[in-house]
Design a protein around this motif. Structure first.
Motif, short mmCIF file in Angstrom:
data_model
loop_
_atom_site.label_atom_id
_atom_site.label_comp_id
_atom_site.label_asym_id
_atom_site.label_seq_id
_atom_site.Cartn_x
_atom_site.Cartn_y
_atom_site.Cartn_z
N GLU A 178 48.39 30.33 27.93
CA GLU A 178 47.12 30.14 27.23
C GLU A 178 46.13 29.31 28.04
O GLU A 178 44.93 29.24 27.69
N VAL A 179 46.59 28.67 29.13
CA VAL A 179 45.67 27.86 29.92
C VAL A 179 44.56 28.70 30.55
O VAL A 179 43.56 28.16 31.02
N LEU A 180 44.72 30.01 30.55
CA LEU A 180 43.67 30.87 31.07
C LEU A 180 42.41 30.82 30.21
O LEU A 180 41.36 31.32 30.60
N HIS A 181 42.55 30.24 29.00
CA HIS A 181 41.37 30.03 28.15
C HIS A 181 40.56 28.82 28.62
O HIS A 181 39.45 28.59 28.14
N LEU A 182 41.12 28.05 29.54
CA LEU A 182 40.42 26.90 30.09
C LEU A 182 39.57 27.34 31.28
O LEU A 182 39.72 28.45 31.78
N ASN A 183 38.69 26.45 31.72
CA ASN A 183 37.91 26.72 32.92
C ASN A 183 38.05 25.56 33.89
O ASN A 183 38.74 24.57 33.62
N ASP A 237 50.34 25.03 35.47
CA ASP A 237 50.20 26.41 34.99
C ASP A 237 48.85 26.99 35.41
O ASP A 237 48.76 28.15 35.82
N TYR A 238 47.80 26.18 35.28
CA TYR A 238 46.46 26.66 35.64
C TYR A 238 46.41 26.98 37.13
O TYR A 238 45.86 28.01 37.54
N LYS A 239 46.99 26.10 37.94
CA LYS A 239 47.00 26.32 39.38
C LYS A 239 47.75 27.63 39.71
O LYS A 239 47.27 28.43 40.51
N GLN A 240 48.90 27.79 39.10
CA GLN A 240 49.71 28.97 39.39
C GLN A 240 49.04 30.26 38.94
O GLN A 240 48.95 31.24 39.69
N LEU A 241 48.54 30.27 37.71
CA LEU A 241 47.97 31.49 37.15
C LEU A 241 46.65 31.88 37.82
O LEU A 241 46.40 33.05 38.08
N THR A 242 45.81 30.88 38.12
CA THR A 242 44.53 31.22 38.74
C THR A 242 44.70 31.59 40.20
O THR A 242 43.95 32.41 40.74
N SER A 243 45.69 31.02 40.88
CA SER A 243 45.93 31.39 42.27
C SER A 243 46.46 32.81 42.36
O SER A 243 46.13 33.57 43.27
N ASN A 244 47.26 33.21 41.36
CA ASN A 244 47.77 34.60 41.32
C ASN A 244 46.63 35.58 41.09
O ASN A 244 46.62 36.69 41.61
#
Length: 246
Positions: A178-183, A237-244
């Motif tokens: 759900e951290v993808l809802h963050l910016n 999580d944010y680092k991992q998901l946004t880097s992917n």
């Protein structure tokens, strides 16, 4: 480097750098350059009116320019969130020393005392120059009396400068997708809070931010994970998901 703390909507204190003398002068030069252009336009309009109509049009153009020059800073700061066009270009703005948005009265105080800061009897800006240099918060006289100063509009921490102190293994699996809802700005705030906690040990910063993040991404903290671990996991999580995604 002098800073001032500003409280966000999440009741988190974020440090901003106080604008220095260089930024103030550059912003003022930009504003004055704009007035030079407007002055010549006013003169051209006035001369055209003088030739085509009457002498009154020349004085109307001159008076209109004078009124704009006198009230420019006050009007801009009131309606442009503490900025003039020059301040906006330099990314600085007026802020109250308590971190709040200045009140109408504070803007008025700053404007009224421009005569002392920049007026002819006081050396065309010498008073403001000396005051900004010697005061702790880089304030001119109008700022001191209004209890305001100028800050850089960007917080000290930017997402590209966030120093993740951890290396994620290749097989790392995010816990909170759900951290993808963050910016990026949300993550900057989380980083600021974690840094503040590591420096001060104040758990209230952690509790407040964890609550806001949970509400924003609509999740709950699993059993066995505390608020500090939750925020650290959100960062990972944010680092991992946004880097992917990149």
């Amino acid at each position: 480097m002098d800073t001032i703390k500003i409280s966000t909507a999440q009741n988190i204190d974020i440090e901003y750098e106080i604008a220095g003398l260089g930024e103030r002068i550059a912003a003022r030069c930009i504003d004055l350059a704009g007035f030079v252009v407007l002055y010549f336009l006013a003169m051209i309009i006035g001369v055209i009116g003088l030739v085509s109509f009457s002498g009154a049009s020349f004085y109307v153009a001159l008076i209109g320019f004078a009124i704009l020059f006198v009230f420019y800073d006050l009007i801009c700061e009131l309606f442009m969130d503490g900025q003039t066009f020059g301040k906006k270009a330099l990314k600085i703005k007026v802020i109250s020393l308590d971190g709040a948005q200045p009140t109408f009265g504070q803007y008025i105080f700053r404007w009224l005392f421009r005569m002392i800061d920049f007026g002819f009897p006081f050396g065309w800006g010498v008073v403001a120059l000396v005051s900004v240099v010697v005061t702790k918060n880089h304030q001119r006289v109008g700022d001191i009396l209004a209890k305001t100063t100028l800050i850089k509009t960007r917080p000290r921490t930017q997402i590209e400068n966030v120093a993740f102190s951890f290396a994620l293994p290749d097989e790392y699996q995010p816990v909170f997708k759900e951290v993808l809802h963050l910016n990026d700005r949300d993550i900057e705030l989380v980083y600021e809070v974690l840094t503040g906690y590591y420096q001060t040990g104040n758990p209230q910063l952690i509790y407040a931010m964890a609550t806001k993040i949970k509400e924003h991404i609509l999740t709950t903290i699993p059993a066995g994970m505390n608020e500090l671990q939750f925020l650290e996991t959100v960062m990972k999580d944010y680092k991992q998901l946004t880097s992917n995604m990149g």
